[in-house]
Each structure stands twice: as C-alpha cells, then as structure tokens.
Design a protein around this motif. Structure first.
Motif, PDB file in Angstrom:
ATOM      1  N   LEU A  80      -0.540  -1.339  -7.884  1.00  0.00           N
ATOM      2  CA  LEU A  80      -1.838  -0.882  -8.364  1.00  0.00           C
ATOM      3  C   LEU A  80      -2.931  -1.921  -8.100  1.00  0.00           C
ATOM      4  CD1 LEU A  80      -0.754   0.767 -11.741  1.00  0.00           C
ATOM      5  CD2 LEU A  80      -1.255   1.892  -9.555  1.00  0.00           C
ATOM      6  N   GLY A  81      -2.579  -3.206  -8.228  1.00  0.00           N
ATOM      7  CA  GLY A  81      -3.544  -4.249  -7.917  1.00  0.00           C
ATOM      8  C   GLY A  81      -3.890  -4.278  -6.438  1.00  0.00           C
ATOM      9  N   SER A  82      -2.909  -3.977  -5.577  1.00  0.00           N
ATOM     10  CA  SER A  82      -3.187  -3.905  -4.143  1.00  0.00           C
ATOM     11  C   SER A  82      -4.184  -2.802  -3.830  1.00  0.00           C
ATOM     12  CB  SER A  82      -1.879  -3.666  -3.377  1.00  0.00           C
ATOM     13  OG  SER A  82      -1.015  -4.779  -3.479  1.00  0.00           O
ATOM     14  N   ASN A  83      -4.098  -1.702  -4.561  1.00  0.00           N
ATOM     15  CA  ASN A  83      -5.063  -0.628  -4.351  1.00  0.00           C
ATOM     16  C   ASN A  83      -6.481  -1.068  -4.685  1.00  0.00           C
ATOM     17  OD1 ASN A  83      -3.071   1.068  -3.493  1.00  0.00           O
ATOM     18  ND2 ASN A  83      -3.428   2.633  -5.033  1.00  0.00           N
ATOM     19  N   LEU A  84      -6.627  -1.820  -5.778  1.00  0.00           N
ATOM     20  CA  LEU A  84      -7.951  -2.336  -6.126  1.00  0.00           C
ATOM     21  C   LEU A  84      -8.478  -3.239  -5.016  1.00  0.00           C
ATOM     22  CD1 LEU A  84      -7.449  -3.242  -9.907  1.00  0.00           C
ATOM     23  CD2 LEU A  84      -8.609  -1.247  -8.957  1.00  0.00           C
ATOM     24  N   PHE A  85      -7.609  -4.103  -4.498  1.00  0.00           N
ATOM     25  CA  PHE A  85      -8.041  -5.017  -3.444  1.00  0.00           C
ATOM     26  C   PHE A  85      -8.311  -4.275  -2.145  1.00  0.00           C
ATOM     27  CE2 PHE A  85      -7.648  -8.344  -0.239  1.00  0.00           C
ATOM     28  CZ  PHE A  85      -8.377  -9.367  -0.821  1.00  0.00           C
ATOM     29  N   ASN A  86      -7.519  -3.231  -1.867  1.00  0.00           N
ATOM     30  CA  ASN A  86      -7.746  -2.454  -0.647  1.00  0.00           C
ATOM     31  C   ASN A  86      -9.123  -1.805  -0.646  1.00  0.00           C
ATOM     32  OD1 ASN A  86      -5.219  -3.051   0.429  1.00  0.00           O
ATOM     33  ND2 ASN A  86      -4.258  -1.249  -0.457  1.00  0.00           N
ATOM     34  N   VAL A  87      -9.560  -1.305  -1.801  1.00  0.00           N
ATOM     35  CA  VAL A  87     -10.902  -0.725  -1.884  1.00  0.00           C
ATOM     36  C   VAL A  87     -11.950  -1.827  -1.739  1.00  0.00           C
ATOM     37  CG1 VAL A  87     -12.497   0.616  -3.296  1.00  0.00           C
ATOM     38  CG2 VAL A  87     -10.051   1.158  -3.329  1.00  0.00           C
ATOM     39  N   LEU A  88     -11.678  -2.996  -2.316  1.00  0.00           N
ATOM     40  CA  LEU A  88     -12.597  -4.127  -2.152  1.00  0.00           C
ATOM     41  C   LEU A  88     -12.733  -4.519  -0.683  1.00  0.00           C
ATOM     42  CD1 LEU A  88     -14.276  -6.516  -3.321  1.00  0.00           C
ATOM     43  CD2 LEU A  88     -12.121  -7.782  -3.476  1.00  0.00           C
ATOM     44  N   ILE A  89     -11.647  -4.377   0.078  1.00  0.00           N
ATOM     45  CA  ILE A  89     -11.668  -4.740   1.493  1.00  0.00           C
ATOM     46  C   ILE A  89     -12.765  -3.980   2.243  1.00  0.00           C
ATOM     47  CG2 ILE A  89     -10.352  -4.447   3.656  1.00  0.00           C
ATOM     48  CD1 ILE A  89      -7.866  -5.297   2.118  1.00  0.00           C
ATOM     49  N   PHE A 143      -0.319   5.078   0.427  1.00  0.00           N
ATOM     50  CA  PHE A 143       1.045   4.617   0.677  1.00  0.00           C
ATOM     51  C   PHE A 143       1.589   3.864  -0.528  1.00  0.00           C
ATOM     52  CE2 PHE A 143       0.849   5.195   5.392  1.00  0.00           C
ATOM     53  CZ  PHE A 143       2.065   5.836   5.516  1.00  0.00           C
ATOM     54  N   ASN A 144       0.756   3.013  -1.133  1.00  0.00           N
ATOM     55  CA  ASN A 144       1.183   2.282  -2.319  1.00  0.00           C
ATOM     56  C   ASN A 144       1.537   3.233  -3.452  1.00  0.00           C
ATOM     57  OD1 ASN A 144       0.879  -0.250  -1.161  1.00  0.00           O
ATOM     58  ND2 ASN A 144      -1.231  -0.490  -1.856  1.00  0.00           N
ATOM     59  N   LEU A 145       0.710   4.254  -3.650  1.00  0.00           N
ATOM     60  CA  LEU A 145       0.977   5.222  -4.705  1.00  0.00           C
ATOM     61  C   LEU A 145       2.209   6.061  -4.382  1.00  0.00           C
ATOM     62  CD1 LEU A 145      -2.715   6.300  -5.317  1.00  0.00           C
ATOM     63  CD2 LEU A 145      -1.267   5.021  -6.909  1.00  0.00           C
ATOM     64  N   LEU A 146       2.408   6.371  -3.110  1.00  0.00           N
ATOM     65  CA  LEU A 146       3.609   7.104  -2.717  1.00  0.00           C
ATOM     66  C   LEU A 146       4.861   6.284  -2.985  1.00  0.00           C
ATOM     67  CD1 LEU A 146       4.891   9.599  -1.303  1.00  0.00           C
ATOM     68  CD2 LEU A 146       4.652   8.338   0.856  1.00  0.00           C
ATOM     69  N   PHE A 147       4.768   4.970  -2.802  1.00  0.00           N
ATOM     70  CA  PHE A 147       5.949   4.123  -3.013  1.00  0.00           C
ATOM     71  C   PHE A 147       6.364   4.090  -4.482  1.00  0.00           C
ATOM     72  CE2 PHE A 147       8.414   0.118  -2.959  1.00  0.00           C
ATOM     73  CZ  PHE A 147       9.284   0.449  -1.930  1.00  0.00           C
ATOM     74  N   LEU A 148       5.473   4.479  -5.374  1.00  0.00           N
ATOM     75  CA  LEU A 148       5.860   4.603  -6.779  1.00  0.00           C
ATOM     76  C   LEU A 148       6.972   5.635  -6.954  1.00  0.00           C
ATOM     77  CD1 LEU A 148       2.416   4.472  -8.627  1.00  0.00           C
ATOM     78  CD2 LEU A 148       4.198   2.722  -8.626  1.00  0.00           C
TER      79      LEU A 148
END
Length: 337
Positions: free
Chosen positions: A253-262, A82-87
């Motif tokens: 992009l930083g949210s994606n990194l954190f989402n994977v960390l989640i 979703f984050n990448l789609l919002f780009l």
C-alpha cells in the motif's frame, strides 16, 4: 533487433530487479533491528520507497530519454493495480483465514490516501489542459507531494497511538559500528542496482511494444509495470516468510502512495509541459480500477471477512481480481482498436 533479444533483455532486467529487491528487504529489515524501527513503518515508508525505485527510474527515463509520457503514466498506474492484485496472492498464502482478519487498522489510512491521490490524478487527466502550469509543471503535482507527506505523517502518528499502551519495549542491543556500516553499504548497493536496472526498462519495453504493435499505454500499464513491481513482490514474500503481515501490507500500500507521487516527479522532468495533460485519456480506466480495488481493500479491513471462497481467498480478493481482469481487457481492446 530481434524479438528473442528484446525478451532476453527484459528477462535480464526482471532477474536483476527481483534479486536487488530481495537484497533490499533483508538490508532494511536488519537496519530496523539495529535502530529499533517498527516493521510497519519500515514497510510503509522505507521499503515502499526503495522498492518503487524501478518505477521512479523508469518514469524519469521515459519522459527524458524516450519522450514517452504515456509509458511513464502507464507504468506508475499499472504498478498500483499490480500491487493491489498481489494482495490476492497474500490472501491465498494466509491459509486459515483471510489476510484482513489480522491486519492492522493503520492500513485503512494508507489505502484511503491512495484513493484520494488517485482521484487528483484523474482530475489532472480530465482538466489538465485547461489549467495553467507553473514552469511547465502541472498544478496537481505539488498537491500530490503534499498529500504523500501528509499520508506518511498521519499513518506514523496513528501507528504510534496504537502502540502507546504497550509496556516494556526494550531498546535494541548495541551493534558494532563495522556491522552497521556494512549493512548500509549493502542497502546502498542494492538500491543503486535497482535504479540502474529500472532505468534500462523503458528502452526494452518501448522496443517490445513497437515490435509486436502494442501501444505505449498498454506496454507501460501491463508489461513495464509487471517487471518494475518485482521488488515489491519479493519484499512482500520475504515479509510473509518472516511472519510480518503488516510489513508486507505496508510495503504494497505504501508503494502505491509512492507510485502516485512518482507522477509528480516525472512531471518535473517532462519539460514540454504538464505530464498529465500530455497523457492519454485511456489511463482513466486504470485509475478507476485502482480506486475500486483500494476501496475493496478498505472494506475488507473494516468488515474483517472470516470465510474464503473455495477455501482459497476471501470474497474481497475475488472482487479485486475481477476488477483487474476487466481493466486489462479494456486497455488491450482500447489499444488494439
């Protein structure tokens, strides 16, 4: 519980998360002004972390209360796409030229680390059952944590090297202590609101999926991921209104990194065993989609396309939207079949 009542609860969670996310962005931006923090770093580390609180809260409650590992994994991975789609929306807002023309090279590192972390998640889904766990935690979870910390450190150092040639950087003016404390109070209150609203999402989405006959993989990847990415959306739009393109990109992009960390944090709360070993292989499609979309972002940041398709978006955004659509169709067909 009626469908109307479930949808009303979902709407209430969405409104609260969206409002709190926007309030978080304003508080974080003010803190950056007070302490002289760079907007790029605020977007990547601070904003990305706090706007991902719904995914964190939803994931933890999914594996502890609802006992639904597929809901947790689908939420985190779905939020990435979703984050990448919002780009695509960000690209559309940049009317004259594609967003990739003026974005910082630093975002290449963020997107690349995201691809690497997603690759290890894919390995966890494929071979997680074959590997030994440590105190019920999968072996890939500590690795994801290490990669996340390395990504933050690498991006920060790269950004500092880019700014080394700048002269005359003024120190921020002294802010009264009362104003600093009030800003921090607003920040903490907004973060707590996001956390509480995000914690309620698993029950609502789980009830909705059961009511309409959808699988938890599809509900987590599409429904819950859409709602929990509202803070990222509101923060990104606020950053664009301020003319801070790099802060907007850094947040997504930083949210994606954190989402994977989640996923590694959820793994620590999932007592029955390694989280990825218990998740459905259906999530592989979402992982591949996120990796393809991230790769397209890297291509855009390197090639810097000039023109737009139909004067709306770059061809990079067309590719990103196409991959997302194919992934959504594949998940729905897999869930219904």
């Amino acid at each position: 519980m009626t469908l109307a009542w479930i949808l009303l609860q979902l709407l209430a969670c969405a409104v609260v998360i969206a409002w709190a996310g926007y309030s978080l962005s304003r508080s974080a931006d003010r803190l950056a002004e007070i302490y002289g923090w760079g907007r790029g770093w605020v977007g990547l580390a601070m904003l990305a972390t706090i706007t991902s609180l719904p995914e964190l809260a939803s994931g933890i409650s999914s594996v502890t209360v609802v006992q639904a590992p597929n809901l947790a994994v689908g939420n985190a991975l779905g939020a990435c796409v979703f984050n990448l789609l919002f780009l695509v929306v960000v690209d559309m807002v940049q009317r004259r030229e594609p967003l990739y023309r003026h974005a910082s090279d630093t975002h290449v590192l963020s997107a690349a680390f995201g691809v690497v972390m997603l690759g290890f998640v894919a390995l966890g889904l494929l071979v997680g059952e074959l590997l030994a766990d440590v105190l019920y935690i999968g072996v890939f979870s500590p690795l994801l944590l290490g990669l996340y910390l390395l990504a933050l450190r690498s991006v920060h150092q790269h950004e500092r090297r880019l700014l080394e040639g700048l002269d005359g950087i003024a120190l921020p003016p002294e802010t009264p202590r009362a104003e600093r404390m009030q800003t921090w109070r607003n920040f903490v209150f907004s973060a707590t609101t996001v956390l509480l609203a995000g914690s309620a999402l698993p029950w609502v989405v789980d009830a909705l999926s059961a009511h309409v006959g959808l699988s938890r993989s599809f509900a987590g990847t599409v429904l819950m991921a859409l709602v929990t990415t509202l803070p990222e959306i509101s923060v990104t739009l606020a950053a664009l209104r301020m003319g801070a393109l790099d802060m907007a990109l850094g947040n997504l992009l930083g949210s994606n990194l954190f989402n994977v960390l989640i996923l590694s944090i959820d793994d620590a709360f999932y007592v029955p065993g390694p989280l990825l070993a218990a998740a459905s292989p259906a999530h592989m499609g979402t992982i591949l989609a996120a990796m393809l979309m991230s790769g397209m972002v890297i291509i855009g940041l390197v090639m810097r396309p000039r023109g737009k398709v139909l004067r709306l978006v770059s061809w990079i955004s067309v590719g990103i939207a196409a991959v997302y659509a194919l992934n959504a169709i594949w998940i729905f067909l897999d869930a219904s079949g």
